[in-house]
Design an enzyme around this catalytic site. Sequence first.
Site, PDB file in Angstrom:
ATOM      1  N   ASP A  23       0.828  -1.199   0.000  1.00 23.37           N
ATOM      2  CA  ASP A  23       0.000   0.000   0.000  1.00 23.37           C
ATOM      3  C   ASP A  23       0.868   1.255   0.000  1.00 23.37           C
ATOM      4  OD1 ASP A  23      -2.338   1.442   0.004  1.00 23.37           O
ATOM      5  OD2 ASP A  23      -2.550   1.438   2.176  1.00 23.37           O
TER       6      ASP A  23
ATOM      7  N   CYS B 169     -22.195  -7.296 -15.035  1.00 26.80           N
ATOM      8  CA  CYS B 169     -22.526  -6.841 -13.674  1.00 26.80           C
ATOM      9  C   CYS B 169     -22.182  -5.356 -13.490  1.00 26.80           C
ATOM     10  CB  CYS B 169     -21.745  -7.675 -12.663  1.00 26.80           C
ATOM     11  SG  CYS B 169     -21.960  -7.142 -10.959  1.00 26.80           S
TER      12      CYS B 169
ATOM     13  N   CYS C 154     -21.563  -2.819  -8.146  1.00 20.95           N
ATOM     14  CA  CYS C 154     -20.771  -1.874  -7.350  1.00 20.95           C
ATOM     15  C   CYS C 154     -21.106  -0.434  -7.751  1.00 20.95           C
ATOM     16  CB  CYS C 154     -19.282  -2.155  -7.488  1.00 20.95           C
ATOM     17  SG  CYS C 154     -18.678  -2.234  -9.182  1.00 20.95           S
TER      18      CYS C 154
ATOM     19  N   CYS D 266     -22.946   2.183  -4.849  1.00 22.74           N
ATOM     20  CA  CYS D 266     -22.045   3.167  -4.225  1.00 22.74           C
ATOM     21  C   CYS D 266     -22.862   4.345  -3.682  1.00 22.74           C
ATOM     22  CB  CYS D 266     -21.029   3.658  -5.252  1.00 22.74           C
ATOM     23  SG  CYS D 266     -19.996   4.982  -4.580  1.00 22.74           S
TER      24      CYS D 266
ATOM     25  N   CYS E 164     -15.217   2.411   3.699  1.00 24.05           N
ATOM     26  CA  CYS E 164     -16.513   1.970   3.159  1.00 24.05           C
ATOM     27  C   CYS E 164     -16.269   0.647   2.445  1.00 24.05           C
ATOM     28  CB  CYS E 164     -17.028   3.027   2.177  1.00 24.05           C
ATOM     29  SG  CYS E 164     -18.451   2.503   1.191  1.00 24.05           S
TER      30      CYS E 164
ATOM     31  N   CYS F 144     -19.060  -1.293  -2.074  1.00 26.23           N
ATOM     32  CA  CYS F 144     -18.873  -1.832  -3.426  1.00 26.23           C
ATOM     33  C   CYS F 144     -18.352  -3.269  -3.364  1.00 26.23           C
ATOM     34  CB  CYS F 144     -17.965  -0.946  -4.272  1.00 26.23           C
ATOM     35  SG  CYS F 144     -16.421  -0.467  -3.516  1.00 26.23           S
TER      36      CYS F 144
END
Length: 358
Positions: A140, A197, A200, A204, A247, A250
Amino acid sequence: MTDYLQLAQEIKAWGREAGFADLRITDVDLRHVEAGFEAWLAAGYHGEMAYMAAHGNKRSRPDELVPGTIRVISVRMNYLPENIPDDWRRIEQQHAADTAVISIYARGRDYHKVLRSRLQQLAERIQARIGDFGYRVFTDSAPVMEVALAEKAGLGWKGKHTLLLNREAGSMFFLGEILVDIPLPVDAPMRNHCGQCTSCIEVCPTKAIIAPYEVDARRCISYLTIELHGAIPVELRPLIGNRVYGCDDCQLFCPWNKFAQRASVDDFDVRNGLDSASMISLFAWTEAEFLRNLEGSPIRRIGHERWLRNLAVGLGNAALSLHGDAGLVGALNQRLDHSSAMVREHVQWALAQHGISA
Ligand code: SF4
Ligand code: SF4
């Protein structure tokens, strides 16, 4: 003479022993994503995350970031807590209005530390086998395009929400890398299985996924509650609900996450009841309690002021179903004279949602 095919197999076995769910290898050529990333930056979608733009082409050229790099060992580590119930996706979609919703990945120990130390141990194991070699570990980290590298290595595909996902494991995993100067054989990418699909994009809460594979971070609740330092834009506050740190929506609604897997380490087990804590109890933490209770947690990085800012928004949004609730209003009133002007302004906004002008 080193047998690199054999070495790659050994590294994959050592990766599993180190707790990684999968480990694959790719080269350093990410030219195919450069134009898209530059357009994303030019549109300003990265918001205040200046570090995203700070490294120029080094982000997409690992060999310029760490000279000599010719391969990237890309790993993923599952993070669902070991004791999470089987119907966790349903539970996470139904938190009570006064419960603090914290991203699942952030409820336990800071993953940066967990992954970095294991990547370092893995690199040292390679070193013990082949002698000195050039490497650097990342997890990250701003200058590395983790998802693009992991996708090219075949750890999964980049979903329309821009996270990596995988048919066997959904997307509830962390990524990490070791940039190396050894000519390991590379692995093949995986096919994209998003198909038609659009779940997400539809779910959102802030409509941050502005097009398939494109997120305007300035609207994303993860950005607003973690990366953003200043006030949360007023027009977005009502859309945040009770999500006070990150969050998961999604991902919760992504069909592939029915295959998400639990962590093989206990580092990501829930601490401080952060899977179901009330916003009132968390809002009452003093700064000293915040620092003590969140020792070793990724949440600590945002500091007490932003923690209160986020919780104030959640307490204000709880007015939708608990309008004027004495407990919520009482908690907010306790912070009306907080030393931070930003906290005070968010508390006043929250009280206004309950019909109280302060
Ligand atoms: S994390 Fe939440 S706000 Fe951000 S893109 Fe996903 S659903 Fe939208
Ligand atoms: S929700 Fe659907 S479109 Fe979004 S990442 Fe998952 S499979 Fe892809």
